[in-house]
Design a protein around this motif. Structure first.
Motif, mmCIF file in Angstrom:
data_model
loop_
_atom_site.group_PDB
_atom_site.id
_atom_site.type_symbol
_atom_site.label_atom_id
_atom_site.label_comp_id
_atom_site.label_asym_id
_atom_site.label_seq_id
_atom_site.Cartn_x
_atom_site.Cartn_y
_atom_site.Cartn_z
ATOM 1 N N PRO A 196 0.816 -1.371 -0.064
ATOM 2 C CA PRO A 196 -0.142 0.062 -0.086
ATOM 3 C C PRO A 196 0.990 1.307 0.114
ATOM 4 O O PRO A 196 0.411 2.298 -0.606
ATOM 5 C CB PRO A 196 -0.734 -0.014 1.440
ATOM 6 N N TRP A 197 1.828 1.243 0.820
ATOM 7 C CA TRP A 197 2.911 2.281 0.620
ATOM 8 C C TRP A 197 3.732 2.622 -0.770
ATOM 9 O O TRP A 197 3.764 3.854 -0.928
ATOM 10 C CB TRP A 197 3.772 2.291 1.873
ATOM 11 N N GLY A 198 3.806 1.524 -1.258
ATOM 12 C CA GLY A 198 4.491 1.723 -2.461
ATOM 13 C C GLY A 198 3.678 2.454 -3.581
ATOM 14 O O GLY A 198 3.649 3.189 -4.392
ATOM 15 N N MET A 199 2.329 1.750 -3.479
ATOM 16 C CA MET A 199 1.228 2.506 -4.344
ATOM 17 C C MET A 199 0.809 3.834 -4.150
ATOM 18 O O MET A 199 0.628 4.581 -4.936
ATOM 19 C CB MET A 199 -0.109 1.640 -4.333
ATOM 20 N N LEU A 200 0.710 4.048 -2.671
ATOM 21 C CA LEU A 200 0.635 5.458 -2.308
ATOM 22 C C LEU A 200 1.589 6.589 -2.756
ATOM 23 O O LEU A 200 1.450 7.898 -3.081
ATOM 24 C CB LEU A 200 0.242 5.518 -0.804
ATOM 25 N N ALA A 201 2.939 5.949 -2.853
ATOM 26 C CA ALA A 201 3.999 6.784 -3.194
ATOM 27 C C ALA A 201 3.957 7.233 -4.610
ATOM 28 O O ALA A 201 4.549 8.353 -4.921
ATOM 29 C CB ALA A 201 5.395 6.161 -3.208
ATOM 30 N N LEU A 202 3.177 6.851 -5.414
ATOM 31 C CA LEU A 202 2.813 7.457 -6.997
ATOM 32 C C LEU A 202 1.695 8.249 -6.986
ATOM 33 O O LEU A 202 1.486 8.731 -8.072
ATOM 34 C CB LEU A 202 2.390 5.960 -7.611
ATOM 35 N N TRP A 203 1.087 8.710 -5.772
ATOM 36 C CA TRP A 203 -0.031 9.860 -6.250
ATOM 37 C C TRP A 203 0.274 11.156 -7.044
ATOM 38 O O TRP A 203 -0.632 11.391 -7.616
ATOM 39 C CB TRP A 203 -0.495 9.976 -4.679
ATOM 40 N N PRO A 204 1.264 11.466 -7.008
ATOM 41 C CA PRO A 204 1.683 12.678 -7.779
ATOM 42 C C PRO A 204 1.363 12.405 -9.446
ATOM 43 O O PRO A 204 0.963 13.257 -9.867
ATOM 44 C CB PRO A 204 3.271 13.106 -7.448
ATOM 45 N N VAL A 205 1.270 11.242 -9.754
ATOM 46 C CA VAL A 205 1.136 11.025 -11.057
ATOM 47 C C VAL A 205 -0.310 11.111 -11.418
ATOM 48 O O VAL A 205 -0.627 11.350 -12.935
ATOM 49 C CB VAL A 205 1.672 9.562 -11.711
ATOM 50 N N LEU A 206 -1.206 11.115 -10.786
ATOM 51 C CA LEU A 206 -2.449 11.209 -10.857
ATOM 52 C C LEU A 206 -2.854 12.527 -11.163
ATOM 53 O O LEU A 206 -4.259 12.882 -11.421
ATOM 54 C CB LEU A 206 -3.256 10.376 -9.823
ATOM 55 N N LEU A 207 -2.169 13.664 -10.772
ATOM 56 C CA LEU A 207 -2.571 14.925 -10.753
ATOM 57 C C LEU A 207 -2.001 15.584 -12.040
ATOM 58 O O LEU A 207 -0.998 15.136 -12.762
ATOM 59 C CB LEU A 207 -1.824 15.994 -9.353
ATOM 60 N N LEU A 208 -2.584 16.927 -12.351
ATOM 61 C CA LEU A 208 -2.076 17.601 -13.586
ATOM 62 C C LEU A 208 -0.989 18.570 -12.877
ATOM 63 O O LEU A 208 -0.782 18.733 -11.749
ATOM 64 C CB LEU A 208 -3.204 18.550 -13.928
ATOM 65 N N PRO A 209 0.080 18.941 -13.898
ATOM 66 C CA PRO A 209 1.052 19.763 -13.458
ATOM 67 C C PRO A 209 0.607 21.000 -12.744
ATOM 68 O O PRO A 209 1.325 21.387 -11.730
ATOM 69 C CB PRO A 209 1.852 19.993 -14.835
ATOM 70 N N ASP A 210 -0.442 21.581 -13.182
ATOM 71 C CA ASP A 210 -0.570 22.903 -12.360
ATOM 72 C C ASP A 210 -1.039 22.808 -10.921
ATOM 73 O O ASP A 210 -0.979 23.494 -10.045
ATOM 74 C CB ASP A 210 -1.568 23.660 -13.021
ATOM 75 N N GLU A 211 -1.695 21.549 -10.891
ATOM 76 C CA GLU A 211 -2.162 21.133 -9.437
ATOM 77 C C GLU A 211 -1.057 20.874 -8.567
ATOM 78 O O GLU A 211 -0.946 21.011 -7.235
ATOM 79 C CB GLU A 211 -3.241 19.706 -9.607
ATOM 80 N N LEU A 212 0.200 20.108 -9.205
ATOM 81 C CA LEU A 212 1.363 19.828 -8.385
ATOM 82 C C LEU A 212 1.789 21.017 -7.960
ATOM 83 O O LEU A 212 2.738 21.479 -6.933
ATOM 84 C CB LEU A 212 2.334 19.242 -9.146
ATOM 85 N N GLU A 213 1.897 22.184 -8.908
ATOM 86 C CA GLU A 213 2.664 23.451 -8.629
ATOM 87 C C GLU A 213 1.871 24.130 -7.711
ATOM 88 O O GLU A 213 2.549 24.693 -6.722
ATOM 89 C CB GLU A 213 2.428 24.269 -9.980
ATOM 90 N N ARG A 214 0.513 23.885 -7.628
ATOM 91 C CA ARG A 214 -0.305 24.852 -6.412
ATOM 92 C C ARG A 214 0.012 23.752 -5.029
ATOM 93 O O ARG A 214 0.279 24.755 -3.823
ATOM 94 C CB ARG A 214 -1.756 24.611 -6.599
ATOM 95 N N PHE A 215 0.089 22.674 -5.202
ATOM 96 C CA PHE A 215 0.563 21.974 -4.141
ATOM 97 C C PHE A 215 2.132 22.111 -3.533
ATOM 98 O O PHE A 215 2.431 22.560 -2.592
ATOM 99 C CB PHE A 215 0.696 20.254 -4.368
ATOM 100 N N ASP A 216 2.901 22.487 -4.574
ATOM 101 C CA ASP A 216 4.367 22.824 -4.146
ATOM 102 C C ASP A 216 4.389 24.402 -3.515
ATOM 103 O O ASP A 216 5.101 24.533 -2.454
ATOM 104 C CB ASP A 216 5.172 22.845 -5.634
ATOM 105 N N ALA A 217 3.698 25.213 -4.277
ATOM 106 C CA ALA A 217 3.549 26.638 -3.672
ATOM 107 C C ALA A 217 3.039 26.542 -2.115
ATOM 108 O O ALA A 217 3.352 27.289 -1.224
ATOM 109 C CB ALA A 217 2.490 27.472 -4.509
#
Length: 217
Positions: A196-217
């Motif tokens: 489960p932890w290995g699969m959860l580690a892949l969560w960023p690939v499920l988001l759009l780039p702009d969503e990841l940028e907002r998360f980073d900000a």
């Protein structure tokens, strides 16, 4: 930590494959998934930020590129949704469906070999495990639709009734929430190691780039 990333990734793959050959009974599905993911990461520029490699490159005046290829993310996204969809396709036992009373998860949680929870507790909340089993099947069998919902989210400004419905109903976020709940439920209730932890580690690939940028900000 991203130190010698490509060498570390390939080294892990080779060592993991050798361990699998030495002790095949200790191998599980997540070990194969780890090897696939790390080969893809070794061919990507995943160390361009938040890594020791990137820090060292800045220190010596050779910063990593600001833009990196997107194909590794797309490939990992396809791998992830296919894992879940194929998992749903392979659940052929009646226990996973209405003919078996959606009893599969309850039975698994009460298995003395795999279950972490007290059997009496699981028995008391057995109706909830039936609901969880049905939601698991819905989550896995709709995994490929996530690609469509992600496309609709990325093209929200374009016309289309189905696009508007999918975005307004937040179908993508419902599936994402089921993904997190599914893996956390496995981690809490079942002894499946690092899966489960290995699969959860892949969560960023499920988001759009702009969503990841907002998360980073």
């Amino acid at each position: 930590v991203g130190a010698g990333t490509r060498v570390a990734c390939i080294g892990f793959v080779l060592v993991s494959a050798q361990q699998s050959a030495l002790a095949p009974d200790s191998e599980s599905g997540v070990d194969q998934l780890f090897r696939i993911v790390l080969i893809v990461l070794a061919l990507s520029r995943c160390n361009a930020r938040w890594s020791i490699d990137a820090w060292l490159a800045r220190r010596i005046g050779r910063p990593m590129p600001a833009l990196i290829p997107a194909w590794p993310r797309y490939l990992l996204l396809l791998q992830l949704v296919w894992v879940y969809f194929s998992s749903g396709q392979n659940k052929a036992s009646h226990d996973w469906g209405p003919l078996g009373g959606f009893s599969a998860l309850g039975n698994a949680l009460m298995d003395p070999h795999n279950g972490r929870l007290d059997p009496d507790l699981v028995s008391a909340m057995f109706p909830l495990t039936r609901v969880a089993t049905a939601m698991t099947m819905a989550f896995e069998l709709t995994a490929l639709f996530y690609l469509l919902w992600l496309y609709y989210a990325a093209t929200a400004d374009q016309p289309g009734r189905l696009r508007r419905f999918a975005n307004r109903a937040r179908l993508r976020w419902i599936w994402f929430a089921l993904f997190v709940a599914f893996e956390l439920g496995i981690a809490i209730g079942l002894r499946l190691g690092s899966f489960p932890w290995g699969m959860l580690a892949l969560w960023p690939v499920l988001l759009l780039p702009d969503e990841l940028e907002r998360f980073d900000a």
